[in-house]
Design a protein around this motif. Structure first.
Motif, PDB file in Angstrom:
ATOM      1  N   GLN A  79     -22.843  43.058 -11.874  1.00 53.59           N
ATOM      2  CA  GLN A  79     -22.872  42.608 -10.483  1.00 53.59           C
ATOM      3  C   GLN A  79     -21.587  41.855 -10.155  1.00 53.59           C
ATOM      4  O   GLN A  79     -21.161  40.971 -10.878  1.00 53.59           O
ATOM      5  N   ASN A  80     -20.964  42.234  -9.055  1.00 54.43           N
ATOM      6  CA  ASN A  80     -19.740  41.548  -8.644  1.00 54.43           C
ATOM      7  C   ASN A  80     -20.119  40.344  -7.799  1.00 54.43           C
ATOM      8  O   ASN A  80     -20.421  40.475  -6.635  1.00 54.43           O
ATOM      9  N   ALA A  81     -20.102  39.173  -8.380  1.00 55.61           N
ATOM     10  CA  ALA A  81     -20.476  37.980  -7.628  1.00 55.61           C
ATOM     11  C   ALA A  81     -19.461  37.759  -6.506  1.00 55.61           C
ATOM     12  O   ALA A  81     -19.807  37.447  -5.383  1.00 55.61           O
ATOM     13  N   LYS A  82     -18.194  37.917  -6.805  1.00 54.32           N
ATOM     14  CA  LYS A  82     -17.145  37.825  -5.793  1.00 54.32           C
ATOM     15  C   LYS A  82     -16.326  39.113  -5.899  1.00 54.32           C
ATOM     16  O   LYS A  82     -16.193  39.698  -6.961  1.00 54.32           O
ATOM     17  N   LEU A  83     -15.777  39.507  -4.784  1.00 52.62           N
ATOM     18  CA  LEU A  83     -15.000  40.744  -4.813  1.00 52.62           C
ATOM     19  C   LEU A  83     -13.908  40.712  -5.855  1.00 52.62           C
ATOM     20  O   LEU A  83     -13.707  41.629  -6.612  1.00 52.62           O
ATOM     21  N   GLY A  84     -13.176  39.616  -5.905  1.00 54.97           N
ATOM     22  CA  GLY A  84     -12.052  39.518  -6.824  1.00 54.97           C
ATOM     23  C   GLY A  84     -12.463  39.611  -8.270  1.00 54.97           C
ATOM     24  O   GLY A  84     -11.705  40.055  -9.121  1.00 54.97           O
ATOM     25  N   GLY A  85     -13.698  39.208  -8.561  1.00 55.24           N
ATOM     26  CA  GLY A  85     -14.136  39.191  -9.950  1.00 55.24           C
ATOM     27  C   GLY A  85     -14.590  40.542 -10.450  1.00 55.24           C
ATOM     28  O   GLY A  85     -14.941  40.697 -11.604  1.00 55.24           O
ATOM     29  N   ALA A  86     -14.588  41.542  -9.562  1.00 53.92           N
ATOM     30  CA  ALA A  86     -15.166  42.830  -9.938  1.00 53.92           C
ATOM     31  C   ALA A  86     -14.342  43.519 -11.003  1.00 53.92           C
ATOM     32  O   ALA A  86     -14.843  43.876 -12.047  1.00 53.92           O
ATOM     33  N   SER A  87     -13.080  43.701 -10.736  1.00 57.55           N
ATOM     34  CA  SER A  87     -12.246  44.388 -11.718  1.00 57.55           C
ATOM     35  C   SER A  87     -10.800  44.059 -11.391  1.00 57.55           C
ATOM     36  O   SER A  87     -10.097  44.852 -10.819  1.00 57.55           O
ATOM     37  N   ARG A  88     -10.410  42.839 -11.709  1.00 55.60           N
ATOM     38  CA  ARG A  88      -9.081  42.359 -11.347  1.00 55.60           C
ATOM     39  C   ARG A  88      -8.008  43.274 -11.914  1.00 55.60           C
ATOM     40  O   ARG A  88      -6.982  43.489 -11.345  1.00 55.60           O
ATOM     41  N   LYS A  89      -8.322  43.828 -13.093  1.00 59.50           N
ATOM     42  CA  LYS A  89      -7.340  44.629 -13.803  1.00 59.50           C
ATOM     43  C   LYS A  89      -6.912  45.840 -12.973  1.00 59.50           C
ATOM     44  O   LYS A  89      -5.752  46.119 -12.791  1.00 59.50           O
ATOM     45  N   SER A  90      -7.906  46.572 -12.450  1.00 58.28           N
ATOM     46  CA  SER A  90      -7.572  47.788 -11.722  1.00 58.28           C
ATOM     47  C   SER A  90      -7.718  47.612 -10.216  1.00 58.28           C
ATOM     48  O   SER A  90      -7.333  48.471  -9.455  1.00 58.28           O
ATOM     49  N   ASP A  91      -8.289  46.483  -9.779  1.00 60.64           N
ATOM     50  CA  ASP A  91      -8.579  46.226  -8.369  1.00 60.64           C
ATOM     51  C   ASP A  91      -9.333  47.406  -7.743  1.00 60.64           C
ATOM     52  O   ASP A  91      -9.021  47.857  -6.644  1.00 60.64           O
ATOM     53  N   HIS A  92     -10.287  47.927  -8.469  1.00 60.36           N
ATOM     54  CA  HIS A  92     -11.127  49.003  -7.935  1.00 60.36           C
ATOM     55  C   HIS A  92     -12.548  48.445  -7.838  1.00 60.36           C
ATOM     56  O   HIS A  92     -13.130  48.051  -8.834  1.00 60.36           O
ATOM     57  N   VAL A  93     -13.050  48.385  -6.623  1.00 61.99           N
ATOM     58  CA  VAL A  93     -14.336  47.728  -6.387  1.00 61.99           C
ATOM     59  C   VAL A  93     -15.358  48.748  -5.912  1.00 61.99           C
ATOM     60  O   VAL A  93     -15.045  49.615  -5.098  1.00 61.99           O
ATOM     61  N   ILE A  94     -16.571  48.653  -6.446  1.00 63.04           N
ATOM     62  CA  ILE A  94     -17.703  49.428  -5.913  1.00 63.04           C
ATOM     63  C   ILE A  94     -18.693  48.422  -5.345  1.00 63.04           C
ATOM     64  O   ILE A  94     -19.095  47.480  -6.036  1.00 63.04           O
ATOM     65  N   TRP A  95     -19.035  48.596  -4.094  1.00 64.73           N
ATOM     66  CA  TRP A  95     -19.938  47.653  -3.419  1.00 64.73           C
ATOM     67  C   TRP A  95     -21.019  48.481  -2.737  1.00 64.73           C
ATOM     68  O   TRP A  95     -20.720  49.436  -2.027  1.00 64.73           O
ATOM     69  N   GLU A  96     -22.268  48.153  -2.986  1.00 66.41           N
ATOM     70  CA  GLU A  96     -23.370  48.889  -2.367  1.00 66.41           C
ATOM     71  C   GLU A  96     -24.266  47.921  -1.619  1.00 66.41           C
ATOM     72  O   GLU A  96     -24.640  46.882  -2.169  1.00 66.41           O
ATOM     73  N   ILE A  97     -24.585  48.262  -0.384  1.00 68.89           N
ATOM     74  CA  ILE A  97     -25.509  47.420   0.378  1.00 68.89           C
ATOM     75  C   ILE A  97     -26.745  48.224   0.757  1.00 68.89           C
ATOM     76  O   ILE A  97     -26.670  49.427   1.000  1.00 68.89           O
TER      77      ILE A  97
ATOM     78  N   GLU B 168     -16.282  52.115  -1.750  1.00 67.33           N
ATOM     79  CA  GLU B 168     -15.452  52.132  -2.954  1.00 67.33           C
ATOM     80  C   GLU B 168     -13.985  52.079  -2.541  1.00 67.33           C
ATOM     81  O   GLU B 168     -13.550  52.805  -1.655  1.00 67.33           O
ATOM     82  N   GLY B 169     -13.217  51.185  -3.197  1.00 59.78           N
ATOM     83  CA  GLY B 169     -11.792  51.094  -2.897  1.00 59.78           C
ATOM     84  C   GLY B 169     -11.217  49.819  -3.470  1.00 59.78           C
ATOM     85  O   GLY B 169     -11.814  49.194  -4.348  1.00 59.78           O
ATOM     86  N   SER B 170     -10.055  49.400  -2.960  1.00 61.68           N
ATOM     87  CA  SER B 170      -9.476  48.133  -3.406  1.00 61.68           C
ATOM     88  C   SER B 170     -10.288  46.993  -2.793  1.00 61.68           C
ATOM     89  O   SER B 170     -11.042  47.187  -1.832  1.00 61.68           O
ATOM     90  N   SER B 171     -10.096  45.772  -3.320  1.00 58.12           N
ATOM     91  CA  SER B 171     -10.874  44.642  -2.793  1.00 58.12           C
ATOM     92  C   SER B 171     -10.566  44.436  -1.310  1.00 58.12           C
ATOM     93  O   SER B 171     -11.454  44.131  -0.517  1.00 58.12           O
ATOM     94  N   GLN B 172      -9.314  44.647  -0.911  1.00 60.68           N
ATOM     95  CA  GLN B 172      -8.937  44.496   0.495  1.00 60.68           C
ATOM     96  C   GLN B 172      -9.650  45.518   1.376  1.00 60.68           C
ATOM     97  O   GLN B 172     -10.168  45.190   2.444  1.00 60.68           O
ATOM     98  N   GLN B 173      -9.674  46.770   0.909  1.00 65.06           N
ATOM     99  CA  GLN B 173     -10.329  47.834   1.671  1.00 65.06           C
ATOM    100  C   GLN B 173     -11.821  47.545   1.841  1.00 65.06           C
ATOM    101  O   GLN B 173     -12.386  47.690   2.925  1.00 65.06           O
ATOM    102  N   VAL B 174     -12.449  47.119   0.727  1.00 66.20           N
ATOM    103  CA  VAL B 174     -13.891  46.849   0.765  1.00 66.20           C
ATOM    104  C   VAL B 174     -14.187  45.658   1.675  1.00 66.20           C
ATOM    105  O   VAL B 174     -15.139  45.669   2.465  1.00 66.20           O
ATOM    106  N   GLU B 175     -13.358  44.618   1.604  1.00 66.44           N
ATOM    107  CA  GLU B 175     -13.541  43.447   2.478  1.00 66.44           C
ATOM    108  C   GLU B 175     -13.463  43.853   3.943  1.00 66.44           C
ATOM    109  O   GLU B 175     -14.229  43.376   4.773  1.00 66.44           O
ATOM    110  N   LYS B 176     -12.529  44.737   4.261  1.00 64.29           N
ATOM    111  CA  LYS B 176     -12.356  45.204   5.642  1.00 64.29           C
ATOM    112  C   LYS B 176     -13.625  45.918   6.124  1.00 64.29           C
ATOM    113  O   LYS B 176     -14.125  45.654   7.230  1.00 64.29           O
ATOM    114  N   VAL B 177     -14.169  46.801   5.277  1.00 60.89           N
ATOM    115  CA  VAL B 177     -15.395  47.532   5.645  1.00 60.89           C
ATOM    116  C   VAL B 177     -16.542  46.548   5.879  1.00 60.89           C
ATOM    117  O   VAL B 177     -17.269  46.635   6.875  1.00 60.89           O
TER     118      VAL B 177
END
Length: 328
Positions: free
Chosen positions: A22-40, A86-95
């Protein structure tokens, strides 16, 4: 792909996922690759508005953010669907900010990687994870695999989830091309879903139907593309839990009112060829008209719409002398 961080399923309760993903914060999801999966989770009565007329709102989200977004059905949510971003943390935050503005009542918590709300038995998983043909209405289908003249697997190629299958195929190919993916624990549990090698290096979702301990083999049913096969246990791999979120696309069916000719216990190869010829690559519609007492499989009427006239595959098989009609 970082295989070590993936969660594989090795038991019948195939939906277990690690809460640690679970990604508690967007940044903590995968800092290495900055690839985030977020499902609501989206209640069913809001799904239409989220997608928008002719997909307009969903398209505007994609264009404004550059993220990959789609709505899918998950087996363990009955009254809601899941919006996958799915995307970078910036893209996901925008959505998320755009969705939040339009849907103030929607909870934007990330449910990706969380375990199902209630413990799943194998039976409930498999009953809800299958994309069944709806009762009593005609649906557009293609034949994915023919077992014999009266027994086949259909795909509902116009269903919204069908488009996701190609993407799943690609993800599974990438994942299982890596070495060191866990094999199935033995003795193999009958009923579990696993990853099985397919043609041309593909990997397919399959269900274990029988286990033969002496020869170390299993009988499989391919849940998306249909068909049965007997393979060595060590060729199979545990399936990653996120590969189970797409409903199984292959609906196993029997033709209604059609049985082998008198004194025959199975359809002839000519009957098999006739059905194949009428259905291969054809525009078809199917309707569930009954259920088979012995197997519980749907009994269907199947029509070919390719030519100038609508042809009943069931009746054509009988009229051409390859089967007999069984009335009720």
């Amino acid at each position: 792909l970082d295989i070590n961080s993936m969660d594989f399923v090795d038991s019948g309760c195939a939906m277990r996922r690690r809460v640690t993903r679970q990604n508690a914060k967007l940044g903590g999801a995968s800092r290495k690759s900055d690839h985030v999966i977020w499902e609501i989770e989206v209640p069913k009565d809001l799904v239409g508005r989220l997608i928008g007329k002719q997909g307009r709102f969903m398209n505007s989200l994609r264009q404004a953010s550059g993220a990959k977004i789609y709505v899918s059905t998950l087996p363990y949510f009955r009254d809601s669907q899941v919006c996958h971003i799915e995307g970078s943390s910036q893209q996901v935050e925008k959505v998320l900010s755009l969705i939040g503005k339009k849907f103030k009542e929607l909870c934007l918590t990330n449910i990706y990687g969380l375990p199902p709300p209630t413990p799943l038995t194998l039976h409930s998983l498999l009953m809800t994870a299958w994309l069944f043909l709806p009762d009593g209405v005609t649906v557009e289908v293609v034949v994915a695999h023919q077992v014999d003249a009266g027994h086949m697997f259909l795909q509902q190629h116009t269903h919204p989830t069908f488009r996701v299958l190609r993407s799943l195929d690609q993800q599974m190919y990438a994942c299982y091309s890596e070495p060191e993916i866990p094999t199935l624990p033995t003795p193999v549990e009958v009923g579990i879903i696993c990853a099985a090698p397919g043609p041309d290096g593909a990997w397919l979702r399959a269900q274990v139907i029988s286990y033969f301990e002496e020869s170390n083999e299993v009988e499989l049913r391919y849940v998306d593309y249909g068909g049965y096969d007997k393979v060595k246990t060590d060729t199979l791999r545990q399936i990653r839990s996120d590969f189970l979120s797409l409903p199984f696309q292959g609906a196993e069916v029997l033709l209604d009112n059609v049985v082998p000719l008198p004194d025959e216990d199975h359809f002839s190869s000519e009957a098999d060829a006739a059905v194949s010829e009428m259905t291969r690559g054809a525009a078809l519609v199917a309707q569930v008209t009954n259920y088979d007492n012995a197997t519980g499989l749907p009994l269907i009427q199947l029509w070919n719409l390719t030519g100038d006239e609508v042809v009943s595959v069931n009746r054509a098989l009988v009229e051409r002398g390859f089967a007999q009609w069984l009335g009720y």
